[in-house]
Design a protein around this motif. Sequence first.
Motif, PDB file in Angstrom:
ATOM      1  N   GLU A 113       0.830  -1.199   0.000  1.00 46.05           N
ATOM      2  CA  GLU A 113       0.000   0.000   0.000  1.00 46.05           C
ATOM      3  C   GLU A 113       0.867   1.253   0.000  1.00 46.05           C
ATOM      4  O   GLU A 113       0.619   2.215  -0.705  1.00 46.05           O
ATOM      5  N   LYS A 114       1.884   1.179   0.778  1.00 45.45           N
ATOM      6  CA  LYS A 114       2.782   2.315   0.887  1.00 45.45           C
ATOM      7  C   LYS A 114       3.471   2.598  -0.432  1.00 45.45           C
ATOM      8  O   LYS A 114       3.639   3.738  -0.844  1.00 45.45           O
ATOM      9  N   GLU A 115       3.870   1.529  -1.032  1.00 45.55           N
ATOM     10  CA  GLU A 115       4.571   1.711  -2.299  1.00 45.55           C
ATOM     11  C   GLU A 115       3.666   2.332  -3.350  1.00 45.55           C
ATOM     12  O   GLU A 115       4.084   3.186  -4.130  1.00 45.55           O
ATOM     13  N   LEU A 116       2.459   1.922  -3.302  1.00 45.82           N
ATOM     14  CA  LEU A 116       1.504   2.541  -4.227  1.00 45.82           C
ATOM     15  C   LEU A 116       1.346   4.021  -3.932  1.00 45.82           C
ATOM     16  O   LEU A 116       1.320   4.854  -4.839  1.00 45.82           O
ATOM     17  N   GLN A 117       1.283   4.277  -2.643  1.00 44.48           N
ATOM     18  CA  GLN A 117       1.159   5.691  -2.272  1.00 44.48           C
ATOM     19  C   GLN A 117       2.389   6.474  -2.714  1.00 44.48           C
ATOM     20  O   GLN A 117       2.303   7.620  -3.128  1.00 44.48           O
ATOM     21  N   ASN A 118       3.500   5.799  -2.633  1.00 43.07           N
ATOM     22  CA  ASN A 118       4.733   6.437  -3.090  1.00 43.07           C
ATOM     23  C   ASN A 118       4.683   6.738  -4.574  1.00 43.07           C
ATOM     24  O   ASN A 118       5.154   7.777  -5.029  1.00 43.07           O
ATOM     25  N   VAL A 119       4.148   5.785  -5.279  1.00 44.76           N
ATOM     26  CA  VAL A 119       4.002   6.012  -6.723  1.00 44.76           C
ATOM     27  C   VAL A 119       3.208   7.278  -6.962  1.00 44.76           C
ATOM     28  O   VAL A 119       3.560   8.129  -7.772  1.00 44.76           O
TER      29      VAL A 119
END
Lengths: 90, 791
Positions: B390-396
């Motif tokens: 989820e975090k990585e997506l948010q990072n994207v």
Amino acid sequence: MKVEKEDIITIEGIEYAVIDKVLYEGTDYILTNKYEKEEPTETYIVYELIDDDVLLVTDKKVLEKLAPIFSKDVKKIIDEIIIQQKYDIN
Amino acid sequence: MNIDNLVVNYADKKLKEIRNSGFDINVYSNMMEELTGEREFEINGEEYKFVDGYKRDGDDNEYNYGINDNVIADVFIGIYENLNEEQQEEFLNEMLQHTDKNPYKVTEFFEKIKKEKEEQRRIDESSDTSSEDTENDSSGDEQEEENDLSDDTLESNPTPEPENEEKTDEEKTDDEKLSFEHDGPAIKAYKEETLSLEKKLEELLEQKSKIIPNDNEPEQIDNIDINKEIAEKLGLEVEITGEITDIDTKEKEIYEQKQLLKEEIENLNRLKRQYDNLKDEYITKYNVREFESFGLDTEMAAIARNIEIQIKNQESLINNIKSKIDSLEKTQNTFDINVKEDKLIDVYKIREICDKEISRANTILADIEKTKDEYIKEGKGIPFEFYKFEKELQNVIVNSKEALNNLFIRSNIRTTDEAFKSVLSSLYETNNVNNNIQKQMNENYNRNISNDKDDELNPDDKNNSELDNEIEKLKEEISKRKENEKLYYSCLEDIKTLKDAINGGLDPNSEAAKKIIERIDNKKMPLPEELKNELNDYLNMALARERKKIEKIEKNPKKTMRTYLALAAGLGIGGVLGFTLGPVGLAVSYGVVGLSKFIVSKLQKEARDRRINGKKVESIEEPSNKLKAAVQRLKEKALQHEDVLRDINWGLNGALIGLTVGSLTHHISNTIELQKTVHNPNPTPNPTPTNTANVAPTNNIPNVGEHVNGLEYGYRNSLDAAGHVNATHLNQAILNDGKTVIAGYRVGGQTLTNLPAGVTPDAVLLTDGTSTGYRAWAAVEDVVNAVGRSL
């Protein structure tokens, strides 16, 4: 001023000597010879006279009718000239 | 012209486009009145000078930033192209006045424009001059050029048409509205409609795509903040500065802190509930209307005090955790990455992809949220990997947005969507993620991929497909209309060709004309009705003959046709002259030949037939130099009367084309005779017919002998003799009438008296009235001599 035989008319800057004028089927036609630098050429053009304007006649049927009429008239003119030359200048 | 305003307006327009795409840019321009170059822009809070491309920081230090020449040029060129013609002229001049200030590319562009304009002006002026020259030539000196005896019926000296005053469409007559010089009403309306459709298409495209500005408009900033991984995946050569921390460790810590936060918040809520319960108990016990304190119950008060302290502590604890989380989050995934100059990326392509990825990531995040809820409902703990993903997506999302805001990179890598996609897919890798979650996420991912078109990741958006359809339809319609316009003009060209041919003498009813008309009819078949009808009107105009004005009528001109015909008469062809239908209008008999050529052909025929005592006469050929010289002498010496000279000149012009000596002489002789008669107003009256012998000649015309044995026919004059016309039964009277020029004849045994000097009896031959064998005249020199003497 009406166009008559022996006149020289100017159309689009070019001079034409009026050799003959005939009335054929209610329309005036003139046989002209195109002049170039005041000299006659071998170009003969038939125009239809409408008031102060001319219309180029290209209709084959009309020209076929007019050709012998013009020929006859021109021959007459030449014959007249010949006679004049024989007897008198004017 | 206020260049400043133009630049500002242009910049504003461009900015709107850029802003609409999601960028956050403030641009202002502070132009000097004359283009002295201190043009400033602010981009993202940073100031840039327009001309020299430096960036200025707060201390007024300059850094070579590079809003380079291309950008500047594009702005000015863009402005120029949006101006009308008059404004363009002014703008061009102003730009070229300040070549020292403007970047080279700008100067180059405008100098090129100026050259093209000057070239065009030169071409326009020279075409005007050449048409004037043509008119002058037609009335030039007659001795300058040879007579062109070719059939030039179709040629005419162009006379400029009288210029019409510019009228509005309402003022024009129907004829004036339809002219070969400008678009007719139907095609005009058709083109306007096409234009409006094109504008609509433009709007739809703008609506569809987040406007991708011109690829030639890259801007550059020094530093970009971008995820290190993304940068590397994109193939950027980066120089990384700043602290690099282990992402996983940080993530874990943040996760743990957040878990802790949740628990502490729960604890806080629990304490608050305790406090409320205590309050209620107090109110009920002591029947208090409005609670103020636990004053009546010390024990309760003590408990309450304890809870208050715990709440306070808990709140403090929560704040601390939040701060810690904040500080952990701030330092993650940010690096200073300096992109090497020679690496270029298609900025706007990336932006488009970023947008799409953000949209996709948001979709997946929503899915994740749902899945998390299910986990919570089932009382299961959500695994760390889940949060990581989820975090990585948010990072994207965060990075993409940052990239969109900051990413102006001059790139020579045309597009890196492939690389970018691989970055994103690697971020979507779900190592150690629960299979179900992974599966669910993959399903979402795949669903989105299957909606892709053109190998790009498109969000599943219903509205877009309707828009796409509309755009496609519009494109097709516009393309078809453009084809129709092309076809229309092609038909019009054919009609113009036909018009010119007809005006030049082509019979509209001729086969040639009919073929052209048929071709035009076939060509215009696919066109819409209104265009077809308009072309039909043009065709009717073309088929109608052009009425021409008689500009001048000269009565009793010096040289009339009669004079010319006199030549014909003089050459003896009057009897056979006739008109027949030639290829163009009328032509002289015997095909399309001129009088002179006719004469030649006739005389050639005669020469073939002619025999003199079995001998062939000389053939017709180009007059000898001798002859020409003789004629020249004749003209210069003998003939003083201008008219004679002119007329002979006329005749000679024709005669010199291959006539016999004889014919020429006869013509000259005849002309002279004419003139002599003019200048001798009292000619000798006709003598009474007497015996033929020894009759004195009159006017130096040679007499013949009295006896006319064997003489049946003759000709009254040389013209007739040459032309074999008007054969006359000769008698002495005719011979002696003083006006008759006698064809040469030989009378057997007779003495010929008063012949011109040098003319010997055998030089004359009496015609026997047939077409065979006569030799008309004496040698030219003799005539000349005779004439010279006689005059």
